[in-house]
Scaffold this motif. Structure first.
Motif, PDB file in Angstrom:
ATOM      1  N   GLY A  81      48.176 -17.692  17.556  1.00 10.64           N
ATOM      2  CA  GLY A  81      48.385 -16.376  17.903  1.00 10.64           C
ATOM      3  C   GLY A  81      49.864 -16.675  18.686  1.00 10.64           C
ATOM      4  N   HIS A  82      50.225 -17.641  19.570  1.00 11.44           N
ATOM      5  CA  HIS A  82      51.495 -17.948  20.135  1.00 11.44           C
ATOM      6  C   HIS A  82      52.433 -18.225  18.847  1.00 11.44           C
ATOM      7  CE1 HIS A  82      50.450 -18.374  24.469  1.00 11.44           C
ATOM      8  NE2 HIS A  82      49.134 -18.834  24.024  1.00 11.44           N
ATOM      9  N   ALA A  83      51.871 -19.015  18.000  1.00 12.28           N
ATOM     10  CA  ALA A  83      52.975 -19.297  17.195  1.00 12.28           C
ATOM     11  C   ALA A  83      53.486 -18.011  16.146  1.00 12.28           C
ATOM     12  CB  ALA A  83      52.100 -20.291  16.020  1.00 12.28           C
TER      13      ALA A  83
ATOM     14  N   LEU B 182      43.100 -21.602  16.863  1.00 12.64           N
ATOM     15  CA  LEU B 182      43.072 -20.299  16.609  1.00 12.64           C
ATOM     16  C   LEU B 182      44.028 -19.515  17.672  1.00 12.64           C
ATOM     17  CD1 LEU B 182      39.598 -19.715  15.446  1.00 12.64           C
ATOM     18  CD2 LEU B 182      41.310 -19.126  14.205  1.00 12.64           C
ATOM     19  N   HIS B 183      43.713 -19.974  18.923  1.00 17.49           N
ATOM     20  CA  HIS B 183      44.340 -19.092  19.983  1.00 17.49           C
ATOM     21  C   HIS B 183      45.752 -19.617  19.812  1.00 17.49           C
ATOM     22  CE1 HIS B 183      45.439 -17.714  24.033  1.00 17.49           C
ATOM     23  NE2 HIS B 183      45.920 -18.853  24.058  1.00 17.49           N
ATOM     24  N   SER B 184      46.227 -20.931  19.666  1.00 18.95           N
ATOM     25  CA  SER B 184      47.767 -21.440  19.727  1.00 18.95           C
ATOM     26  C   SER B 184      48.292 -20.840  18.421  1.00 18.95           C
ATOM     27  CB  SER B 184      47.795 -22.778  19.422  1.00 18.95           C
ATOM     28  OG  SER B 184      47.046 -23.390  20.566  1.00 18.95           O
TER      29      SER B 184
ATOM     30  N   GLY C 216      46.075 -18.444  30.325  1.00 20.52           N
ATOM     31  CA  GLY C 216      45.033 -19.330  30.653  1.00 20.52           C
ATOM     32  C   GLY C 216      44.118 -19.899  29.625  1.00 20.52           C
ATOM     33  N   GLY C 217      44.533 -19.784  28.370  1.00 17.43           N
ATOM     34  CA  GLY C 217      43.775 -20.251  27.231  1.00 17.43           C
ATOM     35  C   GLY C 217      43.870 -21.857  27.024  1.00 17.43           C
ATOM     36  N   THR C 218      43.315 -22.307  25.892  1.00 21.28           N
ATOM     37  CA  THR C 218      43.400 -23.696  25.625  1.00 21.28           C
ATOM     38  C   THR C 218      44.233 -23.752  24.306  1.00 21.28           C
ATOM     39  OG1 THR C 218      41.615 -23.429  24.049  1.00 21.28           O
ATOM     40  CG2 THR C 218      40.965 -24.025  26.359  1.00 21.28           C
ATOM     41  N   HIS C 219      45.289 -24.734  24.419  1.00 23.56           N
ATOM     42  CA  HIS C 219      46.459 -24.951  23.447  1.00 23.56           C
ATOM     43  C   HIS C 219      46.284 -26.277  22.855  1.00 23.56           C
ATOM     44  CE1 HIS C 219      47.304 -21.967  26.460  1.00 23.56           C
ATOM     45  NE2 HIS C 219      47.673 -21.158  25.383  1.00 23.56           N
ATOM     46  N   VAL C 220      46.835 -26.311  21.596  1.00 26.13           N
ATOM     47  CA  VAL C 220      47.094 -27.548  20.875  1.00 26.13           C
ATOM     48  C   VAL C 220      48.123 -28.448  21.401  1.00 26.13           C
ATOM     49  CG1 VAL C 220      46.160 -26.688  18.650  1.00 26.13           C
ATOM     50  CG2 VAL C 220      48.880 -26.302  19.220  1.00 26.13           C
TER      51      VAL C 220
HETATM   52 ZN   LIG Z   1      47.534 -19.216  25.228  1.00 27.42          ZN
END
Ligand SMILES: [Zn+2]
Length: 283
Positions: free
Chosen positions: A137-139, A133-135, A242-246
């Motif tokens: 957002g980057h995509a 879900l967080h990654s 600082g998040g967790t990413h795929v």
């Molecule tokens: Zn991130």
């Protein structure tokens, strides 16, 4: 005890999203005010300070990990919330599995002692979902760039219920209706998934980070002088995070844009991971 200073918690999740358990050492067990909210099980609530952690604390638009901490004698502590306190110390909040015994003075005997070795285990399925879900957002940021939209990301919300990214700027009138843009952004994200772009991590000085980032020094202005800045490249777009990413954009299968709304000069783009995408095994 409250006010006591502990060493900064070592965040083991920063270098490996898929590290779900580690062993570490209890530094402190702090009693917390009782939870009086409706539905609370009224069990005594504590905040654990541990030398290292695999638990991602809530922050940066991402919810915290949940899981458990197991002591040498099999005593289990359930972690339901994780937050960052002063001096970047991470607190693992929750309850012990069993009622605590009392000593002769009527004080509760806390099952963990300072210096005890414990095993930390997070809910792995929740970690993987939140990393996706967080990654996503980057995509979405990359999709916006590839479509040439002049929108600058300012805020992300990557919880499972209605995740979104907010951008400063309006949609240009010549780019068509929001329905067409929803379709175009979803196609760009699909393109990124097919390209299977590996996520990269860098730790660098504030000055070097400012020179690498296209947005310049304002992207890292809030970092203290002398701090190391963690830069993340998802889908080829670098930003401090600082998040967790795929590991790769191919893990974002099932991401769809659901809604675009502009109010004043802020454009909010909502997305989701489809049910099929959630059930898909990560290859
Ligand atoms: Zn991130």
């Amino acid at each position: 005890m409250p006010g006591t200073s502990y060493p900064t918690t070592q965040r083991r999740y920063l270098n490996d999203t898929y590290l779900y358990d580690i062993s570490s050492t209890i530094l402190a067990v702090e009693p917390m005010p009782p939870d009086t909210s409706a539905g609370s099980n009224k069990m005594p609530y504590f905040g654990l300070v541990i030398a290292e952690t695999v638990f991602h604390p809530q922050g940066g638009g991402q919810p915290s990990d949940v899981g458990r901490v197991v002591g040498e004698n099999g005593v289990t502590f359930f972690v339901d919330n994780v937050r960052v306190g002063e001096n970047a110390i991470i607190y693992h909040y929750g309850t012990f599995q069993h009622e605590m015994s009392e000593n002769e003075d009527g004080a509760r005997c806390i099952p963990f002692r300072s210096g005890e070795k414990v095993k930390l285990e997070i809910d792995a399925a929740r970690r993987r979902l939140h990393a996706r879900l967080h990654s996503a957002g980057h995509a979405l940021d990359v999709a916006v760039l590839r479509l040439g939209l002049e929108l600058r990301p300012t805020k992300g919300y990557h919880f499972e219920d209605h995740p979104f990214v907010e951008y400063l700027g309006r949609l240009p009138a010549d780019k068509g209706s929001s329905e067409r843009l929803i379709e175009a952004l979803t196609l760009k994200i699909q393109e990124l998934i097919e390209e299977d772009i590996a996520t990269e991590l860098y730790s660098t000085s504030k000055a070097e980070a400012a020179s690498i980032l296209s947005g310049g020094v304002k992207d890292v202005a809030h970092f203290p002088e002398g701090a190391q800045v963690r830069l993340v490249s998802v889908g080829g777009n670098i930003c401090p995070c600082g998040g967790t990413h795929v590991k790769s954009t191919k893990e974002l299968r099932g991401v769809e844009i659901t809604r675009i709304k502009t109010k004043k000069n802020v454009t909010k783009i909502s997305y989701r991971i489809s049910k099929e995408g959630k059930e898909r095994q990560i290859s």
